[in-house]
Design a protein around this motif. Sequence first.
Motif, PDB file in Angstrom:
ATOM      1  N   LEU A  95       0.762  -1.106   0.069  1.00 21.15           N
ATOM      2  CA  LEU A  95      -0.020  -0.015   0.025  1.00 21.15           C
ATOM      3  C   LEU A  95       0.779   1.341   0.060  1.00 21.15           C
ATOM      4  CD1 LEU A  95      -2.804  -0.981   2.456  1.00 21.15           C
ATOM      5  CD2 LEU A  95      -2.867  -1.107  -0.004  1.00 21.15           C
ATOM      6  N   PHE A  96       2.024   1.211   0.069  1.00 17.10           N
ATOM      7  CA  PHE A  96       3.156   2.485  -0.140  1.00 17.10           C
ATOM      8  C   PHE A  96       2.791   3.092  -1.473  1.00 17.10           C
ATOM      9  CE2 PHE A  96       6.880   4.390  -1.351  1.00 17.10           C
ATOM     10  CZ  PHE A  96       7.294   5.179   0.051  1.00 17.10           C
ATOM     11  N   ARG A  97       2.676   4.059  -1.481  1.00 16.22           N
ATOM     12  CA  ARG A  97       2.597   5.104  -2.598  1.00 16.22           C
ATOM     13  C   ARG A  97       2.533   6.457  -2.398  1.00 16.22           C
ATOM     14  NH1 ARG A  97      -2.218   2.503  -2.275  1.00 16.22           N
ATOM     15  NH2 ARG A  97      -1.655   0.946  -3.698  1.00 16.22           N
ATOM     16  N   GLU A  98       2.873   7.273  -3.511  1.00 17.01           N
ATOM     17  CA  GLU A  98       3.148   8.641  -3.081  1.00 17.01           C
ATOM     18  C   GLU A  98       1.550   9.238  -2.720  1.00 17.01           C
ATOM     19  OE1 GLU A  98       4.625   9.949  -6.851  1.00 17.01           O
ATOM     20  OE2 GLU A  98       6.479   9.259  -6.237  1.00 17.01           O
ATOM     21  N   GLY A  99       1.790  10.212  -1.875  1.00 14.05           N
ATOM     22  CA  GLY A  99       0.507  11.079  -1.382  1.00 14.05           C
ATOM     23  C   GLY A  99      -0.217  10.273  -0.354  1.00 14.05           C
ATOM     24  N   GLN A 100       0.418   9.132   0.114  1.00 14.62           N
ATOM     25  CA  GLN A 100      -0.264   8.218   1.366  1.00 14.62           C
ATOM     26  C   GLN A 100       0.544   8.485   2.461  1.00 14.62           C
ATOM     27  OE1 GLN A 100      -3.020   6.611   0.904  1.00 14.62           O
ATOM     28  NE2 GLN A 100      -3.330   7.053  -1.183  1.00 14.62           N
ATOM     29  N   GLY A 101      -0.059   8.206   3.627  1.00 17.30           N
ATOM     30  CA  GLY A 101       0.523   8.521   4.925  1.00 17.30           C
ATOM     31  C   GLY A 101       1.486   7.112   5.003  1.00 17.30           C
ATOM     32  N   VAL A 102       2.301   7.390   5.912  1.00 15.67           N
ATOM     33  CA  VAL A 102       3.500   6.585   6.090  1.00 15.67           C
ATOM     34  C   VAL A 102       4.114   6.755   7.633  1.00 15.67           C
ATOM     35  CG1 VAL A 102       5.180   7.523   5.074  1.00 15.67           C
ATOM     36  CG2 VAL A 102       5.541   5.210   5.184  1.00 15.67           C
ATOM     37  N   VAL A 103       4.359   5.639   8.022  1.00 14.10           N
ATOM     38  CA  VAL A 103       5.368   5.704   9.428  1.00 14.10           C
ATOM     39  C   VAL A 103       6.671   4.748   9.284  1.00 14.10           C
ATOM     40  CG1 VAL A 103       5.561   5.339  11.830  1.00 14.10           C
ATOM     41  CG2 VAL A 103       3.437   6.197  10.799  1.00 14.10           C
ATOM     42  N   ALA A 104       7.457   5.545   9.487  1.00 10.35           N
ATOM     43  CA  ALA A 104       9.017   4.713   9.341  1.00 10.35           C
ATOM     44  C   ALA A 104       9.941   4.869  10.537  1.00 10.35           C
ATOM     45  CB  ALA A 104       9.822   5.651   7.949  1.00 10.35           C
ATOM     46  N   HIS A 105      10.414   3.644  10.842  1.00  8.67           N
ATOM     47  CA  HIS A 105      11.196   3.474  12.019  1.00  8.67           C
ATOM     48  C   HIS A 105      12.640   3.533  11.761  1.00  8.67           C
ATOM     49  CE1 HIS A 105       7.840   1.212  14.454  1.00  8.67           C
ATOM     50  NE2 HIS A 105       7.318   1.973  13.337  1.00  8.67           N
ATOM     51  N   GLY A 106      13.477   4.262  12.339  1.00 16.49           N
ATOM     52  CA  GLY A 106      14.795   4.177  11.945  1.00 16.49           C
ATOM     53  C   GLY A 106      15.747   5.617  12.773  1.00 16.49           C
ATOM     54  N   ARG A 107      16.716   5.969  12.156  1.00 14.29           N
ATOM     55  CA  ARG A 107      17.409   6.931  12.759  1.00 14.29           C
ATOM     56  C   ARG A 107      17.731   7.877  11.814  1.00 14.29           C
ATOM     57  NH1 ARG A 107      19.558   2.052  15.027  1.00 14.29           N
ATOM     58  NH2 ARG A 107      20.111   2.168  17.202  1.00 14.29           N
ATOM     59  N   LEU A 108      17.966   9.140  12.334  1.00 17.47           N
ATOM     60  CA  LEU A 108      18.339  10.221  11.699  1.00 17.47           C
ATOM     61  C   LEU A 108      19.887  10.363  11.551  1.00 17.47           C
ATOM     62  CD1 LEU A 108      17.227  12.995  10.175  1.00 17.47           C
ATOM     63  CD2 LEU A 108      17.491  13.965  12.377  1.00 17.47           C
ATOM     64  N   GLY A 109      20.263  10.565  10.203  1.00 16.08           N
ATOM     65  CA  GLY A 109      21.894  10.631  10.238  1.00 16.08           C
ATOM     66  C   GLY A 109      22.274  12.222  10.323  1.00 16.08           C
ATOM     67  N   PRO A 110      23.443  12.503  10.402  1.00 20.69           N
ATOM     68  CA  PRO A 110      24.138  13.304  10.815  1.00 20.69           C
ATOM     69  C   PRO A 110      23.956  14.647   9.492  1.00 20.69           C
ATOM     70  CG  PRO A 110      25.883  11.922  10.483  1.00 20.69           C
ATOM     71  CD  PRO A 110      24.621  11.220  10.453  1.00 20.69           C
ATOM     72  N   ASP A 111      23.556  13.802   8.217  1.00 16.04           N
ATOM     73  CA  ASP A 111      23.389  14.529   6.963  1.00 16.04           C
ATOM     74  C   ASP A 111      21.946  14.978   6.890  1.00 16.04           C
ATOM     75  OD1 ASP A 111      22.350  11.905   6.738  1.00 16.04           O
ATOM     76  OD2 ASP A 111      23.296  11.756   4.804  1.00 16.04           O
ATOM     77  N   GLY A 112      21.098  14.468   7.929  1.00 17.24           N
ATOM     78  CA  GLY A 112      19.795  15.062   7.883  1.00 17.24           C
ATOM     79  C   GLY A 112      18.993  14.055   7.033  1.00 17.24           C
ATOM     80  N   VAL A 113      19.284  12.808   6.796  1.00 15.70           N
ATOM     81  CA  VAL A 113      18.730  11.996   5.922  1.00 15.70           C
ATOM     82  C   VAL A 113      18.149  10.744   6.998  1.00 15.70           C
ATOM     83  CG1 VAL A 113      18.595  10.059   4.157  1.00 15.70           C
ATOM     84  CG2 VAL A 113      19.776  12.258   3.947  1.00 15.70           C
ATOM     85  N   PHE A 114      16.848  10.659   6.938  1.00 17.33           N
ATOM     86  CA  PHE A 114      16.305   9.558   7.913  1.00 17.33           C
ATOM     87  C   PHE A 114      16.668   8.125   7.454  1.00 17.33           C
ATOM     88  CE2 PHE A 114      12.832   6.862   9.855  1.00 17.33           C
ATOM     89  CZ  PHE A 114      13.159   7.251  10.985  1.00 17.33           C
ATOM     90  N   THR A 115      17.481   7.277   8.030  1.00 19.77           N
ATOM     91  CA  THR A 115      17.688   5.918   7.275  1.00 19.77           C
ATOM     92  C   THR A 115      16.890   4.996   8.058  1.00 19.77           C
ATOM     93  OG1 THR A 115      19.845   6.482   6.977  1.00 19.77           O
ATOM     94  CG2 THR A 115      19.204   4.129   6.966  1.00 19.77           C
ATOM     95  N   ALA A 116      15.741   4.461   7.362  1.00 17.39           N
ATOM     96  CA  ALA A 116      14.663   3.638   8.148  1.00 17.39           C
ATOM     97  C   ALA A 116      14.973   2.104   7.851  1.00 17.39           C
ATOM     98  CB  ALA A 116      13.426   3.893   7.178  1.00 17.39           C
ATOM     99  N   ASP A 117      14.640   1.472   8.777  1.00 17.98           N
ATOM    100  CA  ASP A 117      14.612   0.066   8.954  1.00 17.98           C
ATOM    101  C   ASP A 117      13.509  -0.666   8.751  1.00 17.98           C
ATOM    102  OD1 ASP A 117      13.793   0.082  11.513  1.00 17.98           O
ATOM    103  OD2 ASP A 117      16.081   0.394  12.236  1.00 17.98           O
ATOM    104  N   GLU A 118      12.446  -0.013   8.778  1.00 13.40           N
ATOM    105  CA  GLU A 118      10.960  -0.466   8.799  1.00 13.40           C
ATOM    106  C   GLU A 118      10.175   0.640   8.159  1.00 13.40           C
ATOM    107  OE1 GLU A 118       7.585  -3.016  11.173  1.00 13.40           O
ATOM    108  OE2 GLU A 118       9.333  -2.075  12.367  1.00 13.40           O
ATOM    109  N   VAL A 119       9.202   0.423   7.130  1.00 17.43           N
ATOM    110  CA  VAL A 119       8.343   1.387   6.833  1.00 17.43           C
ATOM    111  C   VAL A 119       6.968   0.846   6.746  1.00 17.43           C
ATOM    112  CG1 VAL A 119       7.825   2.394   4.715  1.00 17.43           C
ATOM    113  CG2 VAL A 119      10.161   2.333   5.230  1.00 17.43           C
ATOM    114  N   LEU A 120       6.310   1.417   7.333  1.00 14.85           N
ATOM    115  CA  LEU A 120       4.480   1.031   7.298  1.00 14.85           C
ATOM    116  C   LEU A 120       3.566   1.920   6.729  1.00 14.85           C
ATOM    117  CD1 LEU A 120       4.715   0.568  11.342  1.00 14.85           C
ATOM    118  CD2 LEU A 120       5.020  -1.184   9.457  1.00 14.85           C
ATOM    119  N   ALA A 121       2.699   1.523   5.814  1.00 13.65           N
ATOM    120  CA  ALA A 121       1.964   2.116   5.091  1.00 13.65           C
ATOM    121  C   ALA A 121       0.520   2.162   5.758  1.00 13.65           C
ATOM    122  CB  ALA A 121       2.084   2.030   3.491  1.00 13.65           C
TER     123      ALA A 121
END
Length: 149
Positions: A95-121
């Motif tokens: 169900l992941f697609r553009e314009g839809q709600g999402v919750v991602a689990h992970g860490r924010l890197g020093p470069d400001g990019v969130f590295t997700a290890d799990e994505v829920l739609a």
Amino acid sequence: MTPRRRRLVLVLGIVAGVAIAGALALQAFRENVMFFFDPTQIANGEAPSGERFRLGGMVEKGSVVRQPGSLDVQFVVTDFQRTVPVRYRGVLPDLFREGQGVVAHGRLGPDGVFTADEVLAKHDENYMPPEVHRSLKTPAAAPTPAPEG
């Protein structure tokens, strides 16, 4: 040892055991708690650096970029005020697609990019995680009514 002293040692041993068990349970709970942040909170520096947390919002339209021949995908999560780029390696939910709600689990890197290890739609057209719904309920995100006439 007298019976009274034996009882005292037994009671103190039980109290110490319960205290140790409680401390271990509290520590395990603290390690497993994951807080939720939206892109505006992350931009304001409220998210913990180096710790796992949940990022929620909407997948920005036109932001999903898949690497050919791999499971790497990049997309942008927005709360309609700020955005956070997300990097993920793995199979995305159906169900992941553009314009839809999402919750991602992970860490924010020093470069400001969130590295997700799990994505829920979200799982149907009516459901949105409560945290995402609250974070999107802002004047900037509210649609303006069409003029009647």
